[in-house]
Enzyme design. Structure first.
Site, PDB file in Angstrom:
ATOM      1  N   LYS A  32     -55.310 -19.272  68.308  1.00 13.38           N
ATOM      2  CA  LYS A  32     -54.246 -18.270  68.391  1.00 13.38           C
ATOM      3  C   LYS A  32     -54.786 -16.844  68.398  1.00 13.38           C
ATOM      4  O   LYS A  32     -54.254 -15.993  69.118  1.00 13.38           O
ATOM      5  CB  LYS A  32     -53.246 -18.446  67.243  1.00 13.38           C
ATOM      6  CG  LYS A  32     -53.769 -18.073  65.863  1.00 13.38           C
ATOM      7  CD  LYS A  32     -52.692 -18.265  64.819  1.00 13.38           C
ATOM      8  CE  LYS A  32     -53.223 -17.937  63.425  1.00 13.38           C
ATOM      9  NZ  LYS A  32     -53.574 -16.522  63.268  1.00 13.38           N
ATOM     10  N   THR A  33     -55.827 -16.561  67.623  1.00 16.47           N
ATOM     11  CA  THR A  33     -56.371 -15.196  67.599  1.00 16.47           C
ATOM     12  C   THR A  33     -56.912 -14.822  68.970  1.00 16.47           C
ATOM     13  O   THR A  33     -56.785 -13.676  69.418  1.00 16.47           O
ATOM     14  CB  THR A  33     -57.480 -15.073  66.532  1.00 16.47           C
ATOM     15  OG1 THR A  33     -56.952 -15.479  65.265  1.00 16.47           O
ATOM     16  CG2 THR A  33     -57.973 -13.645  66.433  1.00 16.47           C
ATOM     17  N   ASP A 218     -48.416 -11.790  64.264  1.00 18.27           N
ATOM     18  CA  ASP A 218     -49.210 -12.982  63.970  1.00 18.27           C
ATOM     19  C   ASP A 218     -48.630 -13.682  62.739  1.00 18.27           C
ATOM     20  O   ASP A 218     -47.989 -13.051  61.892  1.00 18.27           O
ATOM     21  CB  ASP A 218     -50.662 -12.559  63.711  1.00 18.27           C
ATOM     22  CG  ASP A 218     -51.596 -13.744  63.531  1.00 18.27           C
ATOM     23  OD1 ASP A 218     -51.264 -14.838  64.034  1.00 18.27           O
ATOM     24  OD2 ASP A 218     -52.650 -13.571  62.905  1.00 18.27           O
ATOM     25  N   GLU A 219     -48.857 -14.984  62.610  1.00 15.45           N
ATOM     26  CA  GLU A 219     -48.378 -15.772  61.462  1.00 15.45           C
ATOM     27  C   GLU A 219     -46.879 -15.564  61.244  1.00 15.45           C
ATOM     28  O   GLU A 219     -46.409 -15.354  60.123  1.00 15.45           O
ATOM     29  CB  GLU A 219     -49.165 -15.396  60.189  1.00 15.45           C
ATOM     30  CG  GLU A 219     -50.665 -15.568  60.291  1.00 15.45           C
ATOM     31  CD  GLU A 219     -51.121 -17.023  60.258  1.00 15.45           C
ATOM     32  OE1 GLU A 219     -50.267 -17.915  60.315  1.00 15.45           O
ATOM     33  OE2 GLU A 219     -52.339 -17.255  60.186  1.00 15.45           O
ATOM     34  N   GLN A 249     -47.061 -24.894  59.479  1.00 14.31           N
ATOM     35  CA  GLN A 249     -47.931 -24.276  58.475  1.00 14.31           C
ATOM     36  C   GLN A 249     -47.190 -23.207  57.659  1.00 14.31           C
ATOM     37  O   GLN A 249     -47.808 -22.307  57.094  1.00 14.31           O
ATOM     38  CB  GLN A 249     -49.166 -23.662  59.139  1.00 14.31           C
ATOM     39  CG  GLN A 249     -50.065 -24.691  59.806  1.00 14.31           C
ATOM     40  CD  GLN A 249     -51.337 -24.085  60.354  1.00 14.31           C
ATOM     41  OE1 GLN A 249     -52.266 -23.743  59.614  1.00 14.31           O
ATOM     42  NE2 GLN A 249     -51.401 -23.941  61.668  1.00 14.31           N
ATOM     43  N   ARG A 609     -57.812 -28.340  57.553  1.00 19.16           N
ATOM     44  CA  ARG A 609     -58.944 -27.433  57.268  1.00 19.16           C
ATOM     45  C   ARG A 609     -60.265 -28.130  57.608  1.00 19.16           C
ATOM     46  O   ARG A 609     -61.301 -27.472  57.753  1.00 19.16           O
ATOM     47  CB  ARG A 609     -58.993 -27.026  55.779  1.00 19.16           C
ATOM     48  CG  ARG A 609     -57.828 -26.229  55.214  1.00 19.16           C
ATOM     49  CD  ARG A 609     -57.395 -25.083  56.079  1.00 19.16           C
ATOM     50  NE  ARG A 609     -56.330 -25.501  56.987  1.00 19.16           N
ATOM     51  CZ  ARG A 609     -55.939 -24.812  58.054  1.00 19.16           C
ATOM     52  NH1 ARG A 609     -56.547 -23.692  58.372  1.00 19.16           N
ATOM     53  NH2 ARG A 609     -54.954 -25.251  58.825  1.00 19.16           N
TER      54      ARG A 609
END
Length: 668
Positions: A32-33, A218-219, A249, A609
């Site tokens: 995503k970044t 973002d997020e 998430q 993770r």
């Protein structure tokens, strides 16, 4: 046009969509970044001025990474840069310009948690509510939840659900009065007051709207009600808003995040284009299979699944132990073997747990076996007494009305202004309706303050006034002036009083030196430094970041699942997979599906993770209130294996009481 050849089709689609509302559903490990940064560069390549792009995220670390990646892609092609910042930092910019419209001083102080607790304690005293009825921390938490929902002090009474809420609503009003009188705001105010500005003044709103042609968030799954309102205001003219996030998430409901914002984005912004990033480049196929099966048990979510690009990884292990001691001994013993015998780097390993109580046994074993580790969530650099004292001095120098900070330092180090004198000065300030700072010069006329104490208070006030003038006139000498202030007040005597051991004294002096060094570093990187700017920088730092700590990344990490979001590790141990731990007892007892759904998302975050190796563990018994009690396997372990081809086998470690005929590899 930037080179988009390295992007997959979904990433490329998102990067090439340059107008209108865009929802990018970015699963764990899907890049995503990369999409956010490439999209900013593509906007610039298509004629949008860089400084007219606002990209907002939640942490300084994320903002810094996004900024660096964007600048690497831009190279020297533009004179200006996009505004990449956190919600709170952007709100501070707005408030520094326009907060006077709401009756606050432009040079307001930002209260941290300790300042808030001092204000809350005084609030409860003022309205005559004892700490048995309400603790300061509980009051702050309740006020914070109201603020995150956009509820101001004058409206809190309409949202009362209990006797506690009724008292808290009264305290909320007084708490805000105290902050305002001190020229201070708390962290939640940064968002709430910015929203109030936009709702109260069309001219101020239009001014800030006119600065940006495109907004990215973002997020997005972590936004609360006020953050949503702010961004909706900001883009109402052009609707060029791109949000990136993953409803699977969303794990911060307890601090105000509302997953409905990402679930209902298309309803809020008609005509939304949705792009799904589903290609996972982080985890093995076995890990992804479990993650997909688990999160599919949440019903209120966007339909999507992760697709693994790493195949044939190590099997996911499920280990069951007789008790929590055996669990910690085995896990740490295995890590010690991996590090000492197989050459695994400690920094590649993490132990994840649900509650802050769980790591104690793991820490004990780490120390016994000399395994280097770092426990995240320990004491912050800014929570140390010495740092809090010195920052309080600087806050009063910057804003003499900051009563919380003034009360902290008025007799630290001891200068003959005792508790009795302080209480009389505070009472006099309340009686006259002025700040404590302003009442000191007039206290002599009252005759109620002993002459020696009054002389000490007057000298203290004069000292801070002198340093205020110096720091305002010579902002490039902030560090040197601060060093002289510490010498003049003889803060070293306070260190010697607090700590008798010389090595401890040296450690505290080193911590203070770090703070002075950080002032010098701030001046070096700022074109127009100021004391208020330095204090603002420290206030906006992520509280779990220690800006002066030498990062030793080659340590085993111990952290909560909440702390692990956004991180990745080659080897993950997710421990305590039991009912009432994960999912947590509070969520189980609430009986609400939304609470269990958030716990399931938390487990999903933990599983995703892991890059290469994932071990899930549980204890079959656990000590509770001094008695050993049986524990049930977490429902999430069953759910991960709920579909054909997903069955894994649990390995029982050290189960001497098991029937000889029992299958060790029996599935759950």
């Amino acid at each position: 046009m930037p080179d988009l050849s390295g992007l997959n089709p979904a990433q490329s689609d998102a990067v090439k969509t340059l107008s209108g509302p865009l929802l990018v559903l970015a699963g764990a490990g899907t890049g995503k970044t990369r999409v956010i940064t490439y999209r900013m560069v593509n906007l610039i390549a298509n004629g949008i001025q860089a400084h007219r792009i606002l990209s907002v995220t939640f942490t300084n670390k994320a903002a810094k990474e996004m900024r660096q990646r964007t600048m690497q892609l831009l190279s020297r092609r533009t004179q200006s840069t996009p505004v990449v910042t956190t919600f709170h930092a952007w709100c501070v910019r707005v408030l520094r310009e326009d907060i006077e419209f709401l009756g606050y001083p432009k040079m307001f102080t930002i209260y941290d948690r300790s300042d808030q607790e001092s204000a809350a304690r005084r609030t409860l005293r003022d309205i005559r509510v004892g700490e048995k009825s309400m603790k300061p921390g509980d009051l702050i938490n309740r006020i914070s939840r109201w603020k995150m929902s956009g509820i101001t002090a004058d409206r809190a009474g309409d949202h009362v659900e209990s006797d506690f809420d009724y008292l808290a609503s009264m305290a909320y009003r007084r708490y805000q009065q105290l902050l305002r009188a001190s020229g201070a705001v708390d962290f939640d105010d940064l968002l709430l007051l910015t929203a109030r500005l936009f709702e109260s003044s069309e001219a101020i709103l239009q001014k800030h709207q006119s600065r940006f042609d495109h907004v990215q968030i973002d997020e997005y799954q972590d936004t609360n009600g006020v953050q949503f309102a702010l961004m909706a205001h900001l883009v109402s003219g052009h609707r060029n808003i791109c949000v990136v996030g993953d409803d699977d998430q969303s794990i911060y409901g307890w601090r105000g995040a509302e997953v409905e914002h990402i679930l209902n984005f298309g309803g809020h912004f008609p005509g939304t284009k949705t792009v799904r990033l589903e290609n996972n480049y982080r985890c093995t196929d076995q890990i992804i299979r479990l993650a997909n099966h688990l999160v599919r048990h949440n019903h209120n979510r966007h339909d999507k699944k992760l697709i693994a690009h790493k195949c044939q990884g190590a099997p996911v292990r499920m280990l069951a132990f007789n008790d929590e001691t055996a669990e910690s001994e085995h896990v740490v013993g295995e890590i010690e073997y991996l590090v000492s015998e197989l050459g695994v780097q400690p920094g590649n390993v993490v132990i994840l747990f649900r509650t802050n109580e769980q790591p104690r046994l793991f820490e004990t074993e780490m120390r016994r076996l000399n395994v280097p580790y770092r426990l995240f969530g320990g004491q912050s650099f800014f929570d140390r007494k010495e740092i809090r004292d010195i920052l309080s001095y600087l806050k009063v120098v910057a804003n003499p009305a900051d009563e919380s900070s003034l009360l902290r330092i008025i007799n630290t180090p001891a200068r003959g202004i005792g508790t009795s004198t302080t209480e009389k000065l505070v009472a006099l300030a309340v009686q006259q309706g002025v700040s404590l700072w302003k009442v000191i010069p007039d206290a002599a006329q009252t005759g109620i303050i002993p002459a020696r104490a009054l002389a000490a208070a007057t000298a203290f006030r004069q000292l801070l006034t002198r340093y205020r003038a110096e720091m305002m006139q010579q902002p490039r000498q902030l560090a040197e002036i601060a060093r002289r202030l510490l010498t003049e007040i003889d803060y070293d005597s306070e260190i010697k009083r607090q700590y008798k051991d010389e090595s401890q004294q040296d450690q505290r002096r080193a911590v203070i030196e770090d703070l002075v060094n950080s002032m010098a570093q701030y001046v070096e990187r700022e074109s127009r430094p100021s004391l208020i700017g330095f204090l603002e920088t420290t206030s906006l730092l992520d509280r779990d970041e220690d800006p002066n700590e030498q990062e030793n990344t080659n340590q085993v990490s111990l952290m909560t699942l909440h702390s692990a979001k956004g991180l990745e590790f080659p080897r993950v141990y997710l421990v305590g997979m039991e009912e009432n731990l994960l999912p947590h007892k509070r969520s189980v007892e609430s009986g609400l599906e939304k609470d269990i759904s958030e716990e399931r998302r938390l487990a999903y975050v933990g599983v995703t993770r892991a890059m290469d190796h994932l071990t899930l563990t549980r204890a079959k018994t656990r000590m509770k209130w001094g008695k050993r009690r049986e524990s049930m396997a977490s429902r999430f372990l069953f759910e991960m294996q709920s579909e054909p081809g997903a069955q894994l086998h649990e390995q029982h470690i050290g189960d001497d009481e098991r029937d000889e005929d029992e299958d060790v590899n029996a599935p759950f």
